[in-house]
Write a protein that holds these residues in place. Structure first.
Motif, PDB file in Angstrom:
ATOM      1  N   GLU A   3       1.083  -5.454 -24.872  1.00 17.51           N
ATOM      2  CA  GLU A   3       1.756  -6.590 -25.498  1.00 17.51           C
ATOM      3  C   GLU A   3       1.144  -7.919 -25.120  1.00 17.51           C
ATOM      4  O   GLU A   3       0.677  -8.124 -23.999  1.00 17.51           O
ATOM      5  N   VAL A   4       1.184  -8.802 -26.106  1.00 20.53           N
ATOM      6  CA  VAL A   4       0.924 -10.215 -25.876  1.00 20.53           C
ATOM      7  C   VAL A   4       2.251 -10.928 -26.123  1.00 20.53           C
ATOM      8  O   VAL A   4       2.821 -10.803 -27.212  1.00 20.53           O
ATOM      9  N   LEU A  90      -0.335 -18.577 -33.174  1.00 25.10           N
ATOM     10  CA  LEU A  90      -0.522 -17.213 -32.702  1.00 25.10           C
ATOM     11  C   LEU A  90      -1.495 -17.189 -31.530  1.00 25.10           C
ATOM     12  O   LEU A  90      -2.545 -17.838 -31.563  1.00 25.10           O
ATOM     13  N   CYS A  91      -1.123 -16.428 -30.531  1.00 23.02           N
ATOM     14  CA  CYS A  91      -2.005 -16.165 -29.405  1.00 23.02           C
ATOM     15  C   CYS A  91      -2.534 -14.739 -29.559  1.00 23.02           C
ATOM     16  O   CYS A  91      -1.825 -13.850 -30.056  1.00 23.02           O
ATOM     17  N   ALA A  92      -3.762 -14.521 -29.156  1.00 20.39           N
ATOM     18  CA  ALA A  92      -4.334 -13.169 -29.224  1.00 20.39           C
ATOM     19  C   ALA A  92      -5.228 -12.960 -28.010  1.00 20.39           C
ATOM     20  O   ALA A  92      -5.675 -13.916 -27.365  1.00 20.39           O
ATOM     21  N   SER A  93      -5.487 -11.702 -27.717  1.00 21.90           N
ATOM     22  CA  SER A  93      -6.429 -11.390 -26.640  1.00 21.90           C
ATOM     23  C   SER A  93      -7.281 -10.209 -27.049  1.00 21.90           C
ATOM     24  O   SER A  93      -6.904  -9.414 -27.919  1.00 21.90           O
ATOM     25  N   PHE A 103      -5.405  -8.173 -30.001  1.00 19.02           N
ATOM     26  CA  PHE A 103      -3.961  -7.963 -29.903  1.00 19.02           C
ATOM     27  C   PHE A 103      -3.285  -9.324 -30.057  1.00 19.02           C
ATOM     28  O   PHE A 103      -3.634 -10.276 -29.355  1.00 19.02           O
ATOM     29  N   PHE A 104      -2.329  -9.386 -30.952  1.00 13.87           N
ATOM     30  CA  PHE A 104      -1.654 -10.649 -31.253  1.00 13.87           C
ATOM     31  C   PHE A 104      -0.241 -10.661 -30.708  1.00 13.87           C
ATOM     32  O   PHE A 104       0.453  -9.632 -30.712  1.00 13.87           O
ATOM     33  N   GLY A 105       0.197 -11.847 -30.281  1.00 14.73           N
ATOM     34  CA  GLY A 105       1.603 -12.058 -30.015  1.00 14.73           C
ATOM     35  C   GLY A 105       2.355 -12.267 -31.309  1.00 14.73           C
ATOM     36  O   GLY A 105       1.764 -12.324 -32.397  1.00 14.73           O
ATOM     37  N   GLN A 106       3.680 -12.402 -31.194  1.00 13.50           N
ATOM     38  CA  GLN A 106       4.526 -12.564 -32.371  1.00 13.50           C
ATOM     39  C   GLN A 106       4.528 -13.990 -32.908  1.00 13.50           C
ATOM     40  O   GLN A 106       5.059 -14.258 -33.983  1.00 13.50           O
ATOM     41  N   GLY A 107       3.944 -14.884 -32.124  1.00 18.64           N
ATOM     42  CA  GLY A 107       3.813 -16.237 -32.631  1.00 18.64           C
ATOM     43  C   GLY A 107       4.952 -17.162 -32.231  1.00 18.64           C
ATOM     44  O   GLY A 107       6.048 -16.717 -31.892  1.00 18.64           O
ATOM     45  N   THR A 108       4.666 -18.448 -32.273  1.00 14.89           N
ATOM     46  CA  THR A 108       5.676 -19.497 -32.125  1.00 14.89           C
ATOM     47  C   THR A 108       5.729 -20.251 -33.444  1.00 14.89           C
ATOM     48  O   THR A 108       4.712 -20.787 -33.908  1.00 14.89           O
TER      49      THR A 108
ATOM     50  N   HIS B  45      -3.284  -4.840 -35.405  1.00 10.67           N
ATOM     51  CA  HIS B  45      -4.559  -4.204 -35.732  1.00 10.67           C
ATOM     52  C   HIS B  45      -4.308  -2.824 -36.304  1.00 10.67           C
ATOM     53  O   HIS B  45      -3.559  -2.024 -35.730  1.00 10.67           O
ATOM     54  N   LEU B  46      -4.939  -2.520 -37.436  1.00  8.51           N
ATOM     55  CA  LEU B  46      -4.768  -1.219 -38.073  1.00  8.51           C
ATOM     56  C   LEU B  46      -5.960  -0.304 -37.823  1.00  8.51           C
ATOM     57  O   LEU B  46      -5.806   0.846 -37.408  1.00  8.51           O
TER      58      LEU B  46
END
Lengths: 113, 109
Positions: A3-4, A90-93, A103-108, B45-46
């Motif tokens: 999770e992010v 959106l944050c991602a890593s 991998f993305f977070g759900q966003g603000t 991601h898919l």
């Protein structure tokens, strides 16, 4: 843990406010990203951190200030925003800059009033 | 940065039917990825297909890649209501993800 986590989920701020968005990942990823997304549009890259150092700044206005305190955390400090900055942030890593899977977070969801 | 075009922009089909989305891009790539985004949420991601692969499967998803035409397609078989979302392709170029414009898929019950 894949999770992010982003906080807060929603934020309403005035144009004179200072606020911060937070992002956290515990996957050992060494690259972290901030994206801005307007409705019905793809994400737009803002910043990339690689090994805790700012790697890419996509000509983002200085009212957005990123910070990477450690390899798990990424902040985005906001100051003197404009209504047109309202968007989903959106944050991602990813394991490293250079991409396999992000991998993305759900966003603000940010609203500037 | 936006490199690709996706078509259709929107697609509405009945539950159980197959959905096909297409993505075209402009420069040479290392890989191409597909992501799903439920309304107002983060991207998931898919599937990733490398430039030396032509086809890849994951569950009900089938992705093809034609590097000579600089295009990819995503097929979702036996669609479900939960597949309603926006779908984005993204290409890996110069260590950045370049995003397509997205296809909004609606599955009607």
């Amino acid at each position: 843990d894949t999770e992010v986590t982003q906080t807060p989920k929603h934020l309403v701020m005035g144009m004179t406010n200072k606020k911060s968005l937070k992002c956290e990942q515990h996957m050992g990823h060494r690259a972290m990203y901030w994206y801005k997304q307007k409705a019905k549009k793809p994400p737009e890259l803002m910043f990339v951190y690689s090994y805790e150092k700012l790697s890419i700044n996509e000509s983002v206005p200085s009212r957005f200030s990123p910070e990477c305190p450690n390899s798990s955390l990424l902040n985005l400090h906001l100051h003197a925003l404009q209504p047109e900055d309202s968007a989903l942030y959106l944050c991602a890593s990813s394991q490293a800059e250079g991409y396999t899977e992000a991998f993305f977070g759900q966003g603000t969801r940010l609203t500037v009033v | 940065s936006q490199q690709g075009e996706e078509d259709p922009q929107a697609l509405s089909i009945q539950e159980g039917e197959n959905a096909t989305m297409n993505c075209s891009y402009k420069t040479s790539i290392n890989n191409l990825q597909w992501y799903r985004q439920n309304s107002g949420r983060g991207l998931v991601h898919l599937i990733l297909i490398r430039s030396n692969e032509r086809e890849k499967h994951s569950g009900r998803l089938r992705v093809t890649l034609d590097t000579s035409k600089k295009s990819s397609s995503l097929l979702i078989t036996a669609s479900r209501a939960a597949d309603t979302a926006s779908y984005f392709c993204a290409t890996d170029s110069n260590y950045q993800l370049i995003w397509g414009a997205g296809t909004k898929l609606i599955i009607k019950p």
